[in-house]
Design an enzyme around this catalytic site. Structure first.
Site, PDB file in Angstrom:
ATOM      1  N   HIS A   1     102.545  60.564 107.142  1.00 50.70           N
ATOM      2  CA  HIS A   1     103.322  59.328 107.054  1.00 50.70           C
ATOM      3  C   HIS A   1     104.809  59.662 107.100  1.00 50.70           C
ATOM      4  CE1 HIS A   1     102.836  60.584 102.767  1.00 50.70           C
ATOM      5  NE2 HIS A   1     104.140  60.388 102.810  1.00 50.70           N
TER       6      HIS A   1
HETATM    7  C1  T46 Z   1     105.333  62.195 100.449  1.00 50.79           C
HETATM    8  C2  T46 Z   1     104.525  63.433 100.319  1.00 50.79           C
HETATM    9  C3  T46 Z   1     105.367  64.681 100.323  1.00 50.79           C
HETATM   10  C4  T46 Z   1     101.392  56.566  93.469  1.00 50.79           C
HETATM   11  O1  T46 Z   1     100.737  55.661  92.906  1.00 50.79           O
HETATM   12  N1  T46 Z   1     102.656  56.880  93.032  1.00 50.79           N
HETATM   13  C5  T46 Z   1     103.385  57.850  93.605  1.00 50.79           C
HETATM   14  O2  T46 Z   1     104.534  58.107  93.160  1.00 50.79           O
HETATM   15  C6  T46 Z   1     102.844  58.562  94.730  1.00 50.79           C
HETATM   16  C7  T46 Z   1     103.660  59.650  95.400  1.00 50.79           C
HETATM   17  C8  T46 Z   1     101.604  58.238  95.150  1.00 50.79           C
HETATM   18  N2  T46 Z   1     100.902  57.261  94.523  1.00 50.79           N
HETATM   19  C9  T46 Z   1      99.515  56.983  94.984  1.00 50.79           C
HETATM   20  C10 T46 Z   1      99.388  56.433  96.388  1.00 50.79           C
HETATM   21  C11 T46 Z   1      98.014  56.925  96.830  1.00 50.79           C
HETATM   22  O3  T46 Z   1      97.030  56.012  96.395  1.00 50.79           O
HETATM   23  O4  T46 Z   1      98.779  58.198  94.976  1.00 50.79           O
HETATM   24  C12 T46 Z   1      97.854  58.230  96.041  1.00 50.79           C
HETATM   25  C13 T46 Z   1      98.057  59.469  96.898  1.00 50.79           C
HETATM   26  O5  T46 Z   1      99.289  59.324  97.617  1.00 50.79           O
HETATM   27  P1  T46 Z   1      99.470  59.831  99.122  1.00 50.79           P
HETATM   28  O6  T46 Z   1      98.163  59.773  99.834  1.00 50.79           O
HETATM   29  O7  T46 Z   1     100.625  59.081  99.732  1.00 50.79           O
HETATM   30  O8  T46 Z   1      99.853  61.362  98.871  1.00 50.79           O
HETATM   31  P2  T46 Z   1     100.383  62.444  99.904  1.00 50.79           P
HETATM   32  O9  T46 Z   1     100.223  63.751  99.245  1.00 50.79           O
HETATM   33  O10 T46 Z   1      99.791  62.262 101.248  1.00 50.79           O
HETATM   34  O11 T46 Z   1     101.965  62.113 100.051  1.00 50.79           O
HETATM   35  C14 T46 Z   1     102.844  62.287  98.971  1.00 50.79           C
HETATM   36  C15 T46 Z   1     103.779  61.074  98.810  1.00 50.79           C
HETATM   37  O12 T46 Z   1     102.990  59.870  98.714  1.00 50.79           O
HETATM   38  C16 T46 Z   1     104.744  60.920  99.955  1.00 50.79           C
HETATM   39  O13 T46 Z   1     105.761  59.988  99.625  1.00 50.79           O
HETATM   40  O14 T46 Z   1     106.374  62.191 101.091  1.00 50.79           O
HETATM   41  O15 T46 Z   1     103.652  63.447  99.173  1.00 50.79           O
END
Ligand code: T46
Length: 135
Positions: free
Chosen positions: A49
């Site tokens: 993303h």
């Molecule tokens: C990024 C990369 C480096 C939350 O509820 N609060 C939060 O602060 C974050 C970061 C995530 N979430 C929830 C959203 C999803 O349901 O946690 C779940 C996993 O998040 P995501 O699939 O977006 O995680 P990554 O590891 O793909 O990405 C993360 C960050 O979301 C993103 O901003 O830049 O790490």
């Protein structure tokens, strides 16, 4: 693509090592959120993303991982394996995190609170967003 990394002050002695960072001193934005990624399974890949309006600094505080950064026209792979080093990722950058070593911990300092509407999770939408913001 320009890659910005920060080296944090580090104090090392016979007993161990301490690195530190101060908001608005070593980090170019007020820190409004901290999160960390760990227990990454096998060769999982995360991210996929971009953000419309978010600055982040990524620090691999234990182990190593790789960050793919893509600005829509150029891609770069940045290895992170030093807990005293932070990688700046600004908005409009597609990112993927992969090649986590067993037990790796990726700490992220973010300029904004969590907001799902700030995410661009479709690559074609990301390319369109980049073009619109260039114009
Ligand atoms: C990024 C990369 C480096 C939350 O509820 N609060 C939060 O602060 C974050 C970061 C995530 N979430 C929830 C959203 C999803 O349901 O946690 C779940 C996993 O998040 P995501 O699939 O977006 O995680 P990554 O590891 O793909 O990405 C993360 C960050 O979301 C993103 O901003 O830049 O790490």
């Amino acid at each position: 693509m320009e890659i910005t990394k920060f080296q944090f002050p580090t104090h090392k002695n016979d007993t161990g090592t301490l690195s530190f960072l101060e908001a608005e001193g070593h980090i170019p934005f007020p820190i409004r959120r901290v999160y960390y990624i760990y227990d990454v399974q096998g060769d999982s890949r995360r991210g996929f993303h971009a953000h419309k309006n978010l600055q982040q600094v990524l620090i691999c505080i234990h182990g190593s991982c790789k960050i793919l950064m893509d600005n829509g026209s150029e891609k770069q792979i940045v290895p992170l394996d030093n807990p005293a080093e932070g990688l700046l990722i600004e908005n409009n950058i597609w990112r993927e995190m992969y090649d986590f070593s067993p037990g790796a911990v990726l700490l992220v300092l973010a300029s904004q609170h969590y907001d799902e509407s700030d995410y661009i999770r479709n690559y074609e939408d990301f390319l369109t967003f980049v073009k619109e913001n260039e114009a």
